[in-house]
Write an enzyme that holds these catalytic residues in place. Structure first.
Site, mmCIF file in Angstrom:
data_model
loop_
_atom_site.group_PDB
_atom_site.id
_atom_site.type_symbol
_atom_site.label_atom_id
_atom_site.label_comp_id
_atom_site.label_asym_id
_atom_site.label_seq_id
_atom_site.Cartn_x
_atom_site.Cartn_y
_atom_site.Cartn_z
ATOM 1 N N ALA A 56 -26.329 66.985 5.231
ATOM 2 C CA ALA A 56 -27.113 67.196 6.452
ATOM 3 C C ALA A 56 -28.321 66.273 6.548
ATOM 4 C CB ALA A 56 -27.556 68.659 6.540
ATOM 5 N N GLU A 70 -22.329 54.840 2.840
ATOM 6 C CA GLU A 70 -22.505 56.215 3.309
ATOM 7 C C GLU A 70 -21.131 56.873 3.405
ATOM 8 O OE1 GLU A 70 -23.950 58.349 7.494
ATOM 9 O OE2 GLU A 70 -24.359 56.228 7.175
ATOM 10 N N HIS A 113 -18.861 60.556 4.222
ATOM 11 C CA HIS A 113 -18.785 61.915 4.768
ATOM 12 C C HIS A 113 -17.358 62.405 4.615
ATOM 13 C CE1 HIS A 113 -22.771 61.599 6.416
ATOM 14 N NE2 HIS A 113 -22.435 60.408 6.859
ATOM 15 N N ARG A 147 -17.484 66.458 15.272
ATOM 16 C CA ARG A 147 -18.135 67.742 15.009
ATOM 17 C C ARG A 147 -19.235 68.012 16.021
ATOM 18 N NH1 ARG A 147 -19.124 68.762 9.125
ATOM 19 N NH2 ARG A 147 -19.483 70.821 9.992
#
Length: 158
Positions: free
Chosen positions: A87, A108, A110, A117
């Site tokens: 988050a 990065e 995820h 989302r």
């Protein structure tokens, strides 16, 4: 071999897992899958060995400050950072600034596709200062990031 040559050809990778990733496997498995953080870490270690990585260190923290300190301490210690900031991705200017301040490339990661989302997850404040982003491929996204990091380090050493 000189220390400069060793540094240029080294493959030292830091993996940082952010908040709530310690709950993987139990936390919203319909979104994040049933793979645990321990499973991901074992997959990373195994693949790192296969790729000839000299060192892989893996840390998880629910604390923004600890993640920032890990990024800052990576200077001169690691050649690449793989980061799932959880988050914090969406609002931590402090993590963004730490990445920008340290000359260590970052990928990065995820697990879920953040763009499919909730609206607030569509924005990554760290995206502008990382090398690239992998999103939506579950645990295999970590392996992809590791492979990309190793290939980049090998190309840069040539």
């Amino acid at each position: 071999m000189s220390s400069l040559t060793e540094k240029m050809s080294s493959k030292r990778i830091l993996v940082l897992h952010g908040p709530n990733l310690n709950l993987l496997g139990a936390r919203e498995p319909e979104i994040y899958g049933k793979t645990t953080l321990s499973d991901i870490n074992e997959m990373l270690k195994k693949r790192a060995t296969e790729l000839g990585v000299d060192e892989i260190e893996i840390r998880q923290s629910n604390s923004e400050g600890e993640i920032i300190e890990s990024i800052q301490k990576a200077r001169g210690r690691y050649d690449f950072i793989l980061l799932n900031a959880g988050a914090f991705t969406h609002y931590s200017i402090a993590i963004r600034d730490a990445i920008a301040a340290v000359p260590v490339p970052v990928i990065e990661i995820h697990l879920s596709n953040i763009y499919k989302r909730e609206e607030f997850r569509h924005k990554s404040v760290i995206a502008p200062v990382v090398l690239g982003q992998i999103s939506g491929f579950g645990a295999t996204g970590y392996i992809a990031a590791l492979e990309i990091a190793v290939r980049k380090l090998e190309r840069d050493a040539e």
